[in-house]
Motif scaffolding. Structure first.
Motif, PDB file in Angstrom:
ATOM      1  N   SER A  84       0.703  -1.179  -0.012  1.00 27.51           N
ATOM      2  CA  SER A  84      -0.038   0.006   0.132  1.00 27.51           C
ATOM      3  C   SER A  84       0.871   1.280  -0.154  1.00 27.51           C
ATOM      4  O   SER A  84       1.993   1.231   0.491  1.00 27.51           O
ATOM      5  N   LEU A  85       0.413   2.387  -0.575  1.00 30.80           N
ATOM      6  CA  LEU A  85       1.065   3.687  -0.495  1.00 30.80           C
ATOM      7  C   LEU A  85       1.107   3.997   0.714  1.00 30.80           C
ATOM      8  O   LEU A  85       0.008   4.075   1.767  1.00 30.80           O
ATOM      9  N   VAL A  86       2.208   4.664   1.312  1.00 30.69           N
ATOM     10  CA  VAL A  86       2.553   5.303   2.668  1.00 30.69           C
ATOM     11  C   VAL A  86       1.707   6.468   2.440  1.00 30.69           C
ATOM     12  O   VAL A  86       2.209   7.397   1.754  1.00 30.69           O
ATOM     13  N   LYS A  87       0.969   6.824   3.487  1.00 30.21           N
ATOM     14  CA  LYS A  87       0.075   7.985   3.640  1.00 30.21           C
ATOM     15  C   LYS A  87       0.345   8.643   5.021  1.00 30.21           C
ATOM     16  O   LYS A  87       0.172   8.133   6.051  1.00 30.21           O
ATOM     17  N   ILE A  88       0.864   9.782   5.139  1.00 33.15           N
ATOM     18  CA  ILE A  88       1.110  10.587   6.212  1.00 33.15           C
ATOM     19  C   ILE A  88       0.833  12.142   6.184  1.00 33.15           C
ATOM     20  O   ILE A  88       1.019  12.670   5.313  1.00 33.15           O
ATOM     21  N   ASP A  89       0.179  12.474   7.116  1.00 32.91           N
ATOM     22  CA  ASP A  89      -0.438  13.900   7.364  1.00 32.91           C
ATOM     23  C   ASP A  89       0.349  14.570   8.321  1.00 32.91           C
ATOM     24  O   ASP A  89       0.541  14.338   9.405  1.00 32.91           O
ATOM     25  N   PHE A  90       1.177  15.452   7.655  1.00 28.78           N
ATOM     26  CA  PHE A  90       2.046  16.410   8.434  1.00 28.78           C
ATOM     27  C   PHE A  90       1.413  17.858   8.855  1.00 28.78           C
ATOM     28  O   PHE A  90       2.166  18.565   9.061  1.00 28.78           O
ATOM     29  N   SER A  91       0.143  18.113   8.356  1.00 33.36           N
ATOM     30  CA  SER A  91      -0.115  19.212   8.319  1.00 33.36           C
ATOM     31  C   SER A  91      -0.365  19.910  10.069  1.00 33.36           C
ATOM     32  O   SER A  91      -0.310  21.029  10.040  1.00 33.36           O
ATOM     33  N   ALA A  92      -0.463  18.857  10.753  1.00 30.10           N
ATOM     34  CA  ALA A  92      -0.536  19.521  12.194  1.00 30.10           C
ATOM     35  C   ALA A  92       0.754  19.749  13.038  1.00 30.10           C
ATOM     36  O   ALA A  92       0.890  20.267  14.059  1.00 30.10           O
ATOM     37  N   ALA A  93       1.922  19.502  12.160  1.00 31.79           N
ATOM     38  CA  ALA A  93       3.373  19.511  12.541  1.00 31.79           C
ATOM     39  C   ALA A  93       3.618  20.993  12.640  1.00 31.79           C
ATOM     40  O   ALA A  93       3.124  22.123  12.000  1.00 31.79           O
ATOM     41  N   PRO A  94       4.555  21.674  13.739  1.00 37.00           N
ATOM     42  CA  PRO A  94       4.833  23.060  13.471  1.00 37.00           C
ATOM     43  C   PRO A  94       5.455  23.341  12.305  1.00 37.00           C
ATOM     44  O   PRO A  94       4.974  24.511  11.741  1.00 37.00           O
ATOM     45  N   ASP A  95       6.178  22.729  11.482  1.00 33.53           N
ATOM     46  CA  ASP A  95       6.610  22.959  10.277  1.00 33.53           C
ATOM     47  C   ASP A  95       6.345  21.785   9.409  1.00 33.53           C
ATOM     48  O   ASP A  95       7.290  20.949   9.490  1.00 33.53           O
ATOM     49  N   PRO A  96       5.259  21.754   8.649  1.00 29.06           N
ATOM     50  CA  PRO A  96       4.805  20.498   7.829  1.00 29.06           C
ATOM     51  C   PRO A  96       6.020  20.003   7.116  1.00 29.06           C
ATOM     52  O   PRO A  96       6.251  18.854   6.531  1.00 29.06           O
ATOM     53  N   ARG A  97       6.407  20.997   6.134  1.00 27.24           N
ATOM     54  CA  ARG A  97       7.364  20.728   5.021  1.00 27.24           C
ATOM     55  C   ARG A  97       8.777  20.049   5.731  1.00 27.24           C
ATOM     56  O   ARG A  97       9.247  19.084   5.181  1.00 27.24           O
ATOM     57  N   ALA A  98       9.306  20.816   6.924  1.00 27.91           N
ATOM     58  CA  ALA A  98      10.346  20.343   7.496  1.00 27.91           C
ATOM     59  C   ALA A  98      10.246  18.701   7.953  1.00 27.91           C
ATOM     60  O   ALA A  98      11.170  18.190   7.906  1.00 27.91           O
TER      61      ALA A  98
END
Length: 468
Positions: A84-98
């Motif tokens: 399966s495709l790995v799916k991760i939601d980083f939107s709640a991180a202080p710096d999502p891109r980092a």
């Protein structure tokens, strides 16, 4: 006989070269290649996974499995992977891109055990509801940069069709088995013997290539990197010089690297590494796989020759390389009796990554970010042009065992000075150019919008023949 035993196929010549390198590599993660595509718009993750599953089912190189046979490592085309495709939601991180970039660097640095682990990884990383990153990583033994571009183009097309409730077009991918058979046939063909005769004659004197660093070669051990964004006008200037010399703009950049190496080392005999597709014919260019090659391009640079004359020479030599591009550099090393030695085949390399990456996912534009292209043994210049309308991006990468970040900074600035002189005064003699003072070097780097950073150990490349 066990009828369930898979039909084992030998590795292609390109794969065999990687396998032999893996046997002695200190860090096999150097043979991971990866990039991520930034999607500027919302994505339906379920639909994205459905599209990716279809693309995986269509690409036989993603079905490859490896095991040790009587003659060493062998491969077979196994069942369609159900990973399966790995799916991760980083939107709640202080710096999502980092946070997303940290995850990608960690995943990329993981060594792959070919007889046990999947040879690829895909992940969809959410930064915001309308901002996603699609990460693709491969072991280099199954894929090169050109093959990864084919996968990305197909995925964008399939996802867009599904999002618009259309039937995707039939798969454009060709047969991996046919590609491997053609590779095996080439190695016992008259074409192979003609290519061998060309290369052994061209290097009959067994020249020692010069490089930009003193001392013996060193195994790839981490990378220092510097990225530059030249003004949009630079591409027009390169094309102008190319037209006047009967060349292409990538050949102007190749000539500039030869001129810089000559000026820095005072050597007339310059041998650069030139990555090539090593795919002949339309059928071979429709198969995602590992086929790319890096061959030596040899130039004689004199101080009294003009930059335009050097461009003409580079264009002629590049055409010869492309005509004989299927002959592996590993085979040439054996012919020269350099196998198992530290002798270099070439010095700095120039890799023009002019793949069509003007991708859209259901109308949403994208930006492509390269992460790693494979091991960097010395110094390499990667030049990216992702579409006909896009500007250029220069990325200098160097082996951290040989170059410091300051070394690379200085080489970048001096190379840019040579390139600038070449496009502004193509009739000037190569030897008339003085290299930059520290103040001029610093100013030029600022003007070219530099972003520099060393990267951790992790990890070849390809060249569109029509543009070389």
């Amino acid at each position: 006989m066990d009828d369930a035993r898979p039909f084992l196929q030998p590795l292609s010549a390109a794969q065999l070269g990687i396998w032999l390198a893996l046997e002695i590599a200190e860090d096999t993660a150097n043979y991971n290649i990866a990039e991520y595509i930034e999607i500027h718009g919302p994505i339906d993750s379920g639909l994205f996974e459905r599209a990716l599953d279809q693309v995986i089912s269509e690409s036989q190189t993603l079905h490859l499995r490896f095991e040790t046979g009587d003659g060493g490592l062998a491969q077979f085309i196994g069942p369609i992977p159900h990973r399966s495709l790995v799916k991760i939601d980083f939107s709640a991180a202080p710096d999502p891109r980092a946070a997303a970039e940290s995850w990608m660097r960690s995943e990329l640095s993981r060594p792959i055990e070919l007889k046990r682990d999947p040879a690829f990884c895909y992940a969809l990383l959410c930064l915001e509801s309308d901002h996603y990153l699609w990460y693709q990583r491969y072991h280099h033994i199954i894929q090169d940069g050109y093959g990864a571009a084919l996968i990305a183009q197909r995925l964008a097309g399939v996802y867009s069709a599904l999002a618009e409730e259309r039937r995707p077009e039939d798969s454009p991918f060709g047969s991996l088995g046919a590609l491997l058979s053609a590779d095996a046939s080439y190695r016992v063909s008259d074409d192979f013997r003609r290519d061998q005769a060309y290369w052994t004659a061209r290097f009959a004197d067994r020249p020692e290539p010069v490089t930009l660093v003193e001392g013996p070669p060193a195994a790839a051990c981490g990378i220092v990197r510097r990225t530059l964004h030249p003004p949009d006008s630079v591409l027009d200037e390169l094309r102008s010089v190319a037209r006047s010399a009967g060349a292409t703009w990538p050949q102007v950049i190749i000539a500039a690297m030869a001129a810089y190496t000559h000026l820095f080392t005072a050597s007339d005999n310059i041998i650069l590494g030139l990555p090539v597709l090593a795919r002949i014919g339309g059928a071979a260019r429709r198969v995602p796989a590992m086929m790319s090659n890096v061959l030596p391009l040899r130039l004689h640079v004199r101080p009294d020759m003009t930059f335009r004359d050097l461009v003409k020479q580079a264009a002629g030599e590049a055409r010869h390389v492309l005509r004989h591009q299927r002959y592996r550099s590993e085979a040439l090393r054996r012919d020269l009796q350099w196998a198992g030695t530290q002798r270099r085949l070439y010095g700095p390399s120039v890799n023009i990554m002019a793949f069509d990456y003007e991708l859209r996912f259901a109308g949403h534009p994208t930006t492509t970010h390269n992460l790693e292209n494979g091991p960097i043994e010395d110094l390499s210049l990667f030049v990216y042009q992702r579409s006909e309308t896009a500007g250029l991006r220069f990325e200098f990468k160097a082996n951290a065992a040989l170059y410091t970040d300051q070394d690379l900074t200085d080489h970048c600035a001096r190379f840019l000075q040579v390139l600038s002189a070449m496009v502004s005064s193509p009739e000037a003699p190569v030897g008339r150019l003085d290299l930059l003072s520290p103040e001029e070097r610093r100013q030029l780097l600022i003007d070219w919008n530099d972003t520099a950073h060393p990267v951790p150990p992790a990890t070849v490349p390809a060249l569109f023949e029509a543009q070389v």
